[in-house]
Design an enzyme around this catalytic site. Structure first.
Site, mmCIF file in Angstrom:
data_model
loop_
_atom_site.group_PDB
_atom_site.id
_atom_site.type_symbol
_atom_site.label_atom_id
_atom_site.label_comp_id
_atom_site.label_asym_id
_atom_site.label_seq_id
_atom_site.Cartn_x
_atom_site.Cartn_y
_atom_site.Cartn_z
ATOM 1 N N GLY A 52 -1.449 81.272 19.122
ATOM 2 C CA GLY A 52 -1.963 80.534 17.805
ATOM 3 C C GLY A 52 -2.874 80.096 18.192
ATOM 4 O O GLY A 52 -4.030 80.188 17.849
ATOM 5 N N GLY A 53 -3.614 78.575 18.922
ATOM 6 C CA GLY A 53 -4.715 78.451 18.703
ATOM 7 C C GLY A 53 -5.961 78.902 19.217
ATOM 8 O O GLY A 53 -7.287 79.191 19.155
ATOM 9 N N ASN A 80 -2.334 84.838 16.372
ATOM 10 C CA ASN A 80 -1.213 84.104 15.184
ATOM 11 C C ASN A 80 -2.650 83.559 14.794
ATOM 12 O O ASN A 80 -1.862 81.529 14.565
ATOM 13 C CB ASN A 80 0.113 83.614 14.971
ATOM 14 C CG ASN A 80 0.944 83.281 14.035
ATOM 15 O OD1 ASN A 80 0.036 83.460 13.039
ATOM 16 N ND2 ASN A 80 2.213 82.225 14.117
ATOM 17 N N TRP A 81 -3.043 83.889 13.979
ATOM 18 C CA TRP A 81 -3.856 83.292 13.228
ATOM 19 C C TRP A 81 -3.371 81.839 11.740
ATOM 20 O O TRP A 81 -3.693 80.488 11.885
ATOM 21 C CB TRP A 81 -5.132 83.459 11.887
ATOM 22 C CG TRP A 81 -6.000 83.963 12.892
ATOM 23 C CD1 TRP A 81 -6.027 84.296 14.038
ATOM 24 C CD2 TRP A 81 -6.905 85.345 12.542
ATOM 25 N NE1 TRP A 81 -7.301 85.242 14.237
ATOM 26 C CE2 TRP A 81 -7.338 85.842 13.226
ATOM 27 C CE3 TRP A 81 -7.197 85.731 10.629
ATOM 28 C CZ2 TRP A 81 -8.540 86.729 12.789
ATOM 29 C CZ3 TRP A 81 -8.514 86.823 10.709
ATOM 30 C CH2 TRP A 81 -9.208 86.826 11.338
ATOM 31 N N LYS A 82 -2.194 81.919 11.951
ATOM 32 C CA LYS A 82 -1.666 81.213 11.072
ATOM 33 C C LYS A 82 -2.289 80.539 9.576
ATOM 34 O O LYS A 82 -2.171 81.696 8.985
ATOM 35 C CB LYS A 82 -1.533 79.934 11.329
ATOM 36 C CG LYS A 82 -0.055 79.716 12.887
ATOM 37 C CD LYS A 82 0.158 78.884 13.620
ATOM 38 C CE LYS A 82 0.388 79.403 14.750
ATOM 39 N NZ LYS A 82 1.373 78.161 15.737
ATOM 40 N N GLY A 111 1.608 74.362 19.591
ATOM 41 C CA GLY A 111 0.817 73.777 19.367
ATOM 42 C C GLY A 111 0.833 72.445 20.330
ATOM 43 O O GLY A 111 -0.550 71.250 19.659
ATOM 44 N N GLU A 146 7.632 77.915 12.262
ATOM 45 C CA GLU A 146 7.167 77.292 11.377
ATOM 46 C C GLU A 146 8.321 78.217 10.311
ATOM 47 O O GLU A 146 7.686 76.750 9.380
ATOM 48 C CB GLU A 146 5.544 77.838 11.559
ATOM 49 C CG GLU A 146 5.455 76.265 12.658
ATOM 50 C CD GLU A 146 3.836 77.559 13.171
ATOM 51 O OE1 GLU A 146 3.282 77.943 12.111
ATOM 52 O OE2 GLU A 146 3.041 77.082 14.131
ATOM 53 N N SER A 200 1.146 77.873 23.469
ATOM 54 C CA SER A 200 -0.079 76.846 24.066
ATOM 55 C C SER A 200 -0.461 78.371 25.032
ATOM 56 O O SER A 200 -0.896 77.821 26.597
ATOM 57 C CB SER A 200 0.281 75.576 24.632
ATOM 58 O OG SER A 200 0.753 74.815 23.573
ATOM 59 N N GLU A 226 9.197 81.774 21.608
ATOM 60 C CA GLU A 226 8.706 80.983 21.959
ATOM 61 C C GLU A 226 9.246 79.605 21.645
ATOM 62 O O GLU A 226 9.680 79.087 20.823
ATOM 63 C CB GLU A 226 7.404 81.473 20.282
ATOM 64 C CG GLU A 226 7.177 82.038 20.505
ATOM 65 C CD GLU A 226 5.433 82.033 19.215
ATOM 66 O OE1 GLU A 226 4.392 82.055 19.553
ATOM 67 O OE2 GLU A 226 5.564 81.398 18.722
ATOM 68 N N HIS A 241 8.750 83.156 12.416
ATOM 69 C CA HIS A 241 8.053 82.215 13.138
ATOM 70 C C HIS A 241 8.535 81.070 13.425
ATOM 71 O O HIS A 241 9.242 80.768 11.962
ATOM 72 C CB HIS A 241 6.934 82.695 12.496
ATOM 73 C CG HIS A 241 5.974 81.446 12.859
ATOM 74 N ND1 HIS A 241 6.053 79.850 13.232
ATOM 75 C CD2 HIS A 241 4.976 81.837 14.137
ATOM 76 C CE1 HIS A 241 5.107 79.747 14.475
ATOM 77 N NE2 HIS A 241 5.079 80.504 15.156
#
Ligand code: 13P
Length: 249
Positions: free
Chosen positions: A234-235, A10-12, A173, A97, A213, A167, A95
């Protein structure tokens, strides 16, 4: 019972078109022999370029959201048909976010998931508890309610087209991962909830990812758990080498 693992990035809100091209050009050869399903979920502006680069590869393209309406006066939103046209196969819905910053609710998550399914896009439905919910012992109740809300009115035959991502919000993150046992236990609760809403067979078949993470160091321990079928990353999906290590674990 055998569920094919699925690792999705997930590049966000990261990667311009130029950066997308560079990242995918590096990633494609690194994951070409993957034994799992591989997905990258890119921002809307990168989808066309990504689709072109991913043609003929084993990496599937995903988007990060979709609107529930077919078309109309919804400034700034994107429809399922628009994503289909760009060869998108998966789409993240709900998500944390989106829930936290953009007013997403279980009801809108449900509407978005149904819109995706109606156009043969596979929704990756996200659920997970906040830190204060975990600390007050509400994790199970929260994920159960999120699952019930997200799946309302979705027929059993569609379950094979859905991926769930668990999640825990406090693990996103932050560098804090749920312990593999905790993640597995909560995912087992999600599976039981699906069994109750549908049937045991459907619950055994549906793929449930862990996200928060996840990285090259902790992937093996998480993936060794019986209920964890992959990851939403993510990251660590923003660097080809890091992401490929997770995929090839
Ligand atoms: P991180 O892997 O950066 O914690 O993000 C997880 C996530 O939110 C994936 O959807």
């Amino acid at each position: 019972m055998s569920r094919t693992p699925i690792i999705a990035g997930n590049w966000k809100m990261n990667n311009t078109i130029k950066e997308t091209k560079a990242l995918l050009t590096e990633l494609i050869p690194l994951v070409k022999d993957a034994a799992c399903d591989v997905v990258v979920c890119a921002p809307y502006t990168s989808l066309a370029a990504a689709a072109k680069l991913l043609r003929g590869t084993n990496i599937k393209l995903g988007a990060e959201n979709v609107h529930w309406a077919e078309k109309g006066a919804f400034t700034g939103e994107i429809s399922a048909d628009m994503l289909k046209e760009l060869k998108v196969a998966y789409v993240i819905v709900g998500h944390s976010e989106r829930r936290q910053y953009f007013g997403e609710t279980d009801e809108t998550v449900n509407m978005r998931a149904k819109a995706a399914l109606s156009r043969k896009l596979k929704p990756i439905i996200c659920v997970g508890e906040l830190l204060e919910e975990r600390e007050s012992g509400k994790t199970e109740a929260v994920v159960k309610a999120q699952i019930k809300g997200a799946f309302a009115g979705i027929p059993t035959r569609q379950l094979k087209n859905i991926v769930i991502a668990y999640e825990p919000v406090w693990a996103i993150g932050t560098g804090k991962t749920a312990t593999a046992d905790d993640a597995d236990n909560t995912i087992a609760v999600i599976r039981k909830t699906i069994a109750k809403l549908y049937n045991k067979g459907a619950a055994e078949e549906i793929r449930i990812q862990y996200g928060g993470s996840m990285n090259a160091k902790n992937v093996a321990e998480l993936m060794a758990k019986p209920n964890i079928d992959g990851g939403l990353i993510g990251g660590a999906s923003l660097k080809a080498e890091d992401f490929s290590k997770i995929v090839n674990n």
